[in-house]
Motif scaffolding. Structure first.
Motif, PDB file in Angstrom:
ATOM      1  N   PRO A  81      21.142  81.389  22.906  1.00 36.58           N
ATOM      2  CA  PRO A  81      20.063  82.017  22.677  1.00 36.58           C
ATOM      3  C   PRO A  81      20.042  80.954  21.274  1.00 36.58           C
ATOM      4  CG  PRO A  81      20.764  83.957  22.806  1.00 36.58           C
ATOM      5  CD  PRO A  81      22.062  83.565  23.752  1.00 36.58           C
ATOM      6  N   TYR A 108      17.298  77.954  29.308  1.00 33.72           N
ATOM      7  CA  TYR A 108      16.496  78.748  29.540  1.00 33.72           C
ATOM      8  C   TYR A 108      17.112  78.954  30.854  1.00 33.72           C
ATOM      9  CZ  TYR A 108      12.950  79.761  25.840  1.00 33.72           C
ATOM     10  OH  TYR A 108      12.492  80.100  24.528  1.00 33.72           O
ATOM     11  N   THR A 109      17.671  78.084  31.568  1.00 35.48           N
ATOM     12  CA  THR A 109      17.587  78.097  33.069  1.00 35.48           C
ATOM     13  C   THR A 109      18.886  78.666  32.885  1.00 35.48           C
ATOM     14  OG1 THR A 109      16.238  76.219  33.546  1.00 35.48           O
ATOM     15  CG2 THR A 109      17.831  76.486  35.357  1.00 35.48           C
ATOM     16  N   MET A 111      20.363  80.596  30.878  1.00 39.88           N
ATOM     17  CA  MET A 111      20.408  82.003  30.746  1.00 39.88           C
ATOM     18  C   MET A 111      19.605  83.050  31.772  1.00 39.88           C
ATOM     19  SD  MET A 111      19.256  81.307  26.956  1.00 39.88           S
ATOM     20  CE  MET A 111      19.157  82.852  26.055  1.00 39.88           C
ATOM     21  N   GLY A 112      18.904  82.406  33.583  1.00 41.60           N
ATOM     22  CA  GLY A 112      18.541  82.878  34.025  1.00 41.60           C
ATOM     23  C   GLY A 112      17.012  83.697  33.908  1.00 41.60           C
ATOM     24  N   GLU A 113      16.670  82.816  32.071  1.00 37.44           N
ATOM     25  CA  GLU A 113      14.813  83.208  32.694  1.00 37.44           C
ATOM     26  C   GLU A 113      13.836  81.798  32.993  1.00 37.44           C
ATOM     27  OE1 GLU A 113      13.357  83.349  28.268  1.00 37.44           O
ATOM     28  OE2 GLU A 113      15.981  84.742  27.172  1.00 37.44           O
ATOM     29  N   PHE A 114      13.312  82.351  33.725  1.00 37.65           N
ATOM     30  CA  PHE A 114      12.940  80.614  35.252  1.00 37.65           C
ATOM     31  C   PHE A 114      12.184  80.968  34.772  1.00 37.65           C
ATOM     32  CE2 PHE A 114      16.179  82.731  37.847  1.00 37.65           C
ATOM     33  CZ  PHE A 114      17.765  81.572  37.000  1.00 37.65           C
ATOM     34  N   ALA A 115      11.269  81.512  34.284  1.00 37.17           N
ATOM     35  CA  ALA A 115       9.370  81.430  33.958  1.00 37.17           C
ATOM     36  C   ALA A 115       9.711  80.400  32.087  1.00 37.17           C
ATOM     37  CB  ALA A 115       8.682  82.488  34.118  1.00 37.17           C
ATOM     38  N   ASN A 116      10.496  81.042  31.712  1.00 38.07           N
ATOM     39  CA  ASN A 116      10.114  79.724  30.646  1.00 38.07           C
ATOM     40  C   ASN A 116      10.821  78.440  31.273  1.00 38.07           C
ATOM     41  OD1 ASN A 116       8.988  81.916  28.945  1.00 38.07           O
ATOM     42  ND2 ASN A 116      11.560  82.861  28.398  1.00 38.07           N
ATOM     43  N   ARG A 145      14.919  77.336  42.782  1.00 42.21           N
ATOM     44  CA  ARG A 145      14.146  78.442  43.003  1.00 42.21           C
ATOM     45  C   ARG A 145      13.483  79.261  44.296  1.00 42.21           C
ATOM     46  NH1 ARG A 145      16.860  78.844  39.954  1.00 42.21           N
ATOM     47  NH2 ARG A 145      17.142  81.103  40.971  1.00 42.21           N
TER      48      ARG A 145
END
Length: 469
Positions: A81, A108-109, A111-116, A145
């Motif tokens: 973050p 972001y990838t 972190m698993g925040e794939f939409a971001n 994905r």
């Protein structure tokens, strides 16, 4: 076939999304910073304004570089973050820099925040629409994905922009391989190899696709070339083994799987494959050994789940450390004991366990320090014994014997320690003391051999238990 890795470059922060069948996409070069300082034109000449603009641009570039370094430090400290925050600030300064969006997408990838992540890949491409590397990178992200069609579109666009981009051909081949379009996959991998004959991932992937087409000799040729170029290519060795199995060449299969196991000993897949080859060869003892190792790995998986679920409990780390030690994974076990001690610094089980492993990896001083920490608080037969072994390693026979006797230890190691001290004393002219040591060593030998009813040979002389300070 794919995996997510983080690459932290020494000088410049870069997180690369790559897989076992891809080459890392190269981040696009930063676009030139064109931001300026707003200075009223009536107050400066055009030449002065140009100088001010250049100074502002240099200042902005310095700020962006500083924020990239901050993001790198955050990734090293495992604080994604904070890396996102630093990169977001950099983007605010230089919104025309596609590389910054790419870097943030990779974080972001992770972190698993794939939409971001997908949004940032798209923003990077929007800023630099002619960059084939960015299209290839987003295509790989989409492929991981499960968005195969979208990924193919990106790979096709990347190839159209740069027909010499080997990674895009390789990645498109992976999509076709997953769709069981083996001949089309071979064509793509072949193009990648044509562009870059040393592209080991493409060679491995083409070998796998040819195996699926039962073109075994051609497949082996690809895989042998891959391991020739990179002898540490675990997957290629495994694929060689799979082909040998289909050819019923089980001895060669064992050899290939053994190479994979040597390179990645904690992956049960290779062990399962080798066990199948041993069974075909009717080498049941070897097959059973692999089965035991597989069970050990399965238990390790469960213990790892416990550390993930309850990372703040020292006991889960100690349990996994003990299991790793049984498997002779000493360095990993030491790390787990250290994690337990970071949570509970005075834990005697962790200190004693780690001390024993320090000895296994040849670090006697660290073993003594851990034993000292245990013995400061309470008497411990195990700590005395381990510390004795450490002193013996350092050829400090006096302290070794003292600790062995405190541990009430009676074994061949104590015999040898007496004999070594006797030799040293004899060499220094301490004949009487040397004779006493030899007498004790011989008495202990008789006791260990069962030639004495009284098997406590040291009982004749009082040896006080060491008093720890």
């Amino acid at each position: 076939m794919q995996s997510l890795r983080i690459t932290l470059l020494a000088a410049v922060f870069a997180v690369s999304l790559c897989g076992c069948g891809t080459k890392s996409a190269t981040p696009a070069a930063s676009t030139e910073n064109t931001s300026t300082v707003n200075v009223p034109s009536t107050e400066v000449s055009s030449e002065a304004k140009s100088t001010s603009t250049a100074a502002a641009s240099q200042s902005d570039n310095t700020a962006v570089a500083s924020l990239i370094q901050k993001a790198e430090a955050a990734m090293v400290a495992r604080r994604p973050p904070a890396a996102v925050e630093a990169l977001s600030q950099a983007i605010g300064i230089d919104p025309g820099n596609s590389r910054l969006f790419r870097l943030r997408a990779d974080v972001y990838t992770l972190m698993g925040e794939f939409a971001n992540a997908r949004a940032d890949f798209s923003l990077a491409i929007q800023v630099d629409s002619g960059n084939a590397d960015l299209l290839n990178a987003r295509g790989y992200f989409l492929m991981t994905r499960g968005l195969s069609q979208d990924a193919l579109t990106d790979f096709d666009r990347a190839i159209a922009l740069n027909p010499r981009l080997a990674a895009a051909f390789n990645n498109r081949g992976l999509v076709r391989l997953a769709d069981q379009q083996y001949e089309s996959a071979v064509d793509d991998f072949s193009k990648a190899v044509e562009i870059d004959p040393k592209y080991v991932d493409a060679l491995n992937n083409r070998g796998f696709a040819r195996m699926k087409l039962e073109q075994f000799e051609a497949a082996l040729a690809d895989l042998r070339q891959a391991v020739k170029l990179n002898p540490d290519y675990t997957t290629a060795w495994n694929n060689c083994g799979l082909i040998y199995m289909q050819q019923e060449n089980y001895s060669e299969a064992v050899s290939a799987f053994s190479e994979a196991i040597r390179l990645a000993p904690l992956d049960a897949r290779w062990l399962n494959h080798r066990r199948a080859a041993w069974l075909k060869l009717e080498k049941f003892e070897d097959a059973n050994a692999d089965a035991n190792q597989i069970r050990w790995l399965q238990a390790l998986t469960e213990l790892t789940k416990a550390t993930t679920a309850r990372p703040g409990e020292p006991g889960v780390w100690i349990n996994r450390a003990r299991h790793l030690a049984k498997g002779e994974e000493f360095v990993a076990a030491i790390q787990d004991y250290s994690r337990a001690l970071s949570l509970r610094p005075s834990d005697t089980d962790a200190l004693t366990g780690r001390a024993e492993l320090w000895l296994q990896v040849g670090k006697a001083e660290q073993a003594i320090a851990d034993c000292d920490a245990v013995l400061t608080g309470t008497g411990s037969t195990a700590a005395w014994s381990i510390r004795g072994d450490a002193w013996l390693t350092l050829e400090n026979y006096d302290d070794a014997i003292r600790d062995f006797e405190a541990a009430q230890r009676m074994d061949e190691t104590l015999v040898q320690t007496y004999e070594k001290r006797a030799a040293r004393r004899q060499a220094s002219g301490q004949t009487e003391l040397a004779s006493q040591d030899l007498q004790k060593a011989n008495h202990l030998k008789d006791a260990l051999a069962g030639r004495l009813e009284d098997k406590s040979p040291i009982q004749q002389v009082a040896f006080p238990v060491p008093q720890e300070q």
